[in-house]
Write an enzyme that holds these catalytic residues in place. Structure first.
Site, PDB file in Angstrom:
ATOM      1  CG  ASP A  40      51.498  39.819 -68.349  1.00 43.24           C
ATOM      2  OD1 ASP A  40      51.242  40.941 -68.791  1.00 43.24           O
ATOM      3  OD2 ASP A  40      51.916  38.878 -69.052  1.00 43.24           O
ATOM      4  CE1 TYR A  45      50.492  34.855 -73.880  1.00 43.10           C
ATOM      5  CE2 TYR A  45      49.883  35.565 -71.692  1.00 43.10           C
ATOM      6  CZ  TYR A  45      50.700  35.661 -72.781  1.00 43.10           C
ATOM      7  OH  TYR A  45      51.739  36.564 -72.781  1.00 43.10           O
ATOM      8  CG  ASN A 152      57.241  40.602 -78.123  1.00 42.55           C
ATOM      9  OD1 ASN A 152      58.298  40.262 -77.601  1.00 42.55           O
ATOM     10  ND2 ASN A 152      56.085  40.058 -77.785  1.00 42.55           N
TER      11      ASN A 152
END
Length: 308
Positions: A40, A45, A152
C-alpha cells in the site's frame, strides 16, 4: 490475482524519506519472502517532511519492482486526493481531471500499467460526487485500476457513491484508522485527516461484505515502545483494561503484544486487512508471524469485553 482472505498489508509511507532506499528494499524483499503480496502506498507520501514532494514512496516501490521484476506476483494499492496542489497547501481533491492525472502519475512512478486498488484518499465535498464516481469508474473500465476504494469517507458518502455508480465499477474497499484500542471521539486523532472506524463503518462493511483496510493498526509503535506515547484520543478509563488483556493474552500465547493486536483484527466477523509499516526488517518478521496466530474463543471474548 485475488487479495488473500487473511493477510497483512505492507504500508510504505516512510519509504524514500525517513526510511532510505536500501532499507526499504530489504523490508520489501523480506515481506515477499514471507509470503506477503499486498503493498500500500499513495501519491502524497510523505510530502509534509522537509524536502519531500510526495513522489518518494511510490517511486521507491517502483524502483524495487523494476529491480526484482516481480510486479505480477504482488498487489499494489495507491491513492489520490490528498496531494498538495503545486505551490499551495491545498489538497488536489477529487475532480475528474485531477483523479485521472493523479493515477497516470502514480503508474509512471510505480512503473506499471495498472494498480490493483485505487483509492479516493480523502473526501472532497467541493466536487459533485457523480463526477468523482464517474472518473474512477472510467479508470477501472480502462484497466488502469482493477478495483476501487474509499479511504477516510463517511459511511453515507460511500453508500451514495456506490448507488450512483450503478452497474459501473464502484467502491469495493474501505480504509480507516482502526486498532484494538478504541478512541474517545471528543479528542483529536494524531492527524486531522485520519478518520477512525466506527461501529457504523463495521456494520456497513459486514453487511455489504467489504474489506476494511486498517491503517495505524499498531499505533505507530505505541503498544510496545515506551518512548512513544499512546495518542491522547485513547486516554480514557477503557484503555488500561484493554492493554492488560493484551498483555495477558500475549503471555498465554508466547506471542508479542503487536501480534495479538493483529490476530484480533484478523479474526473478527468483519474482514480486516491490517496495514503495517516498518522501518526495520525485524519488524516485518514480527508482523508476518501474526498470520499464524489464532485466538481461542475465550481469548477473543476477553479481548472484546475488556474495558467495556
Amino acid at each position: 490475482m485475488a487479495i488473500p482472505q487473511r493477510t497483512v498489508v505492507l504500508g510504505t509511507l516512510p519509504f524514500g524519506t525517513t526510511v532510505d532506499e536500501a532499507t526499504s528494499f530489504a523490508i520489501l524483499d523480506r515481506f515477499a519472502e514471507l509470503g506477503g503480496t499486498v503493498v500500500d502506498t499513495a501519491n502524497n507520501y510523505a510530502y509534509w517532511l522537509d524536502g519531500a514532494t510526495g513522489d518518494e514512496s511510490e517511486a521507491t516501490v517502483g524502483r524495487w519492482l523494476a529491480a526484482r521484476g516481480n510486479r505480477d506476483s504482488l498487489l499494489l494499492s495507491t491513492k489520490c486526493g490528498a496531494r498538495p496542489r503545486p505551490g499551495t497547501e491545498e489538497w488536489e481533491g477529487l475532480a475528474e481531471k485531477t483523479v485521472k492525472t493523479a493515477l497516470d502519475g502514480s503508474l509512471a512512478r510505480l512503473g506499471t500499467d495498472r494498480v490493483d486498488v485505487f483509492w479516493a484518499h480523502v473526501e472532497d465535498r467541493t466536487v459533485p460526487l457523480e463526477e468523482t464516481v464517474g472518473a474512477l469508474a472510467d479508470l477501472a473500465e480502462e484497466g488502469k485500476a482493477v478495483e476501487l476504494g474509499a479511504s477516510n469517507h463517511a459511511v453515507w458518502r460511500v453508500e451514495r457513491a456506490r448507488a450512483l455508480a450503478g452497474d459501473r465499477p464502484r467502491f469495493a474497499h474501505l480504509q480507516h484508522r482502526h486498532s484494538y484500542l478504541v478512541p474517545r471521539f471528543d479528542k483529536p486523532l494524531p492527524s486531522t485527516a485520519h478518520v477512525h472506524v466506527t461501529h457504523e463503518h463495521l456494520d456497513y462493511a459486514r453487511t455489504e461484505q467489504l474489506p476494511v483496510w486498517a491503517y495505524s493498526a499498531l499505533l505507530s509503535g505505541g503498544y510496545t515502545r515506551p518512548e512513544i506515547a499512546v495518542p491522547e484520543a485513547y486516554d480514557h478509563p477503557g484503555t488500561p483494561p484493554r492493554l492488560a488483556a493484551l498483555a495477558e493474552t500475549a503471555r498465554e500465547l508466547g506471542a508479542t503484544v503487536n501480534q495479538v493486536v493483529l490476530a484480533w483484527l484478523l479474526g473478527g466477523d468483519v474482514r480486516v486487512l491490517p496495514i503495517v509499516g516498518a522501518s526495520r526488517v525485524e519488524q516485518i518478521e514480527e508482523v508476518m508471524g501474526a498470520l499464524d496466530l489464532v485466538l481461542a474463543p475465550e481469548q477473543r471474548r476477553r479481548l472484546d469485553e475488556a474495558g467495556a
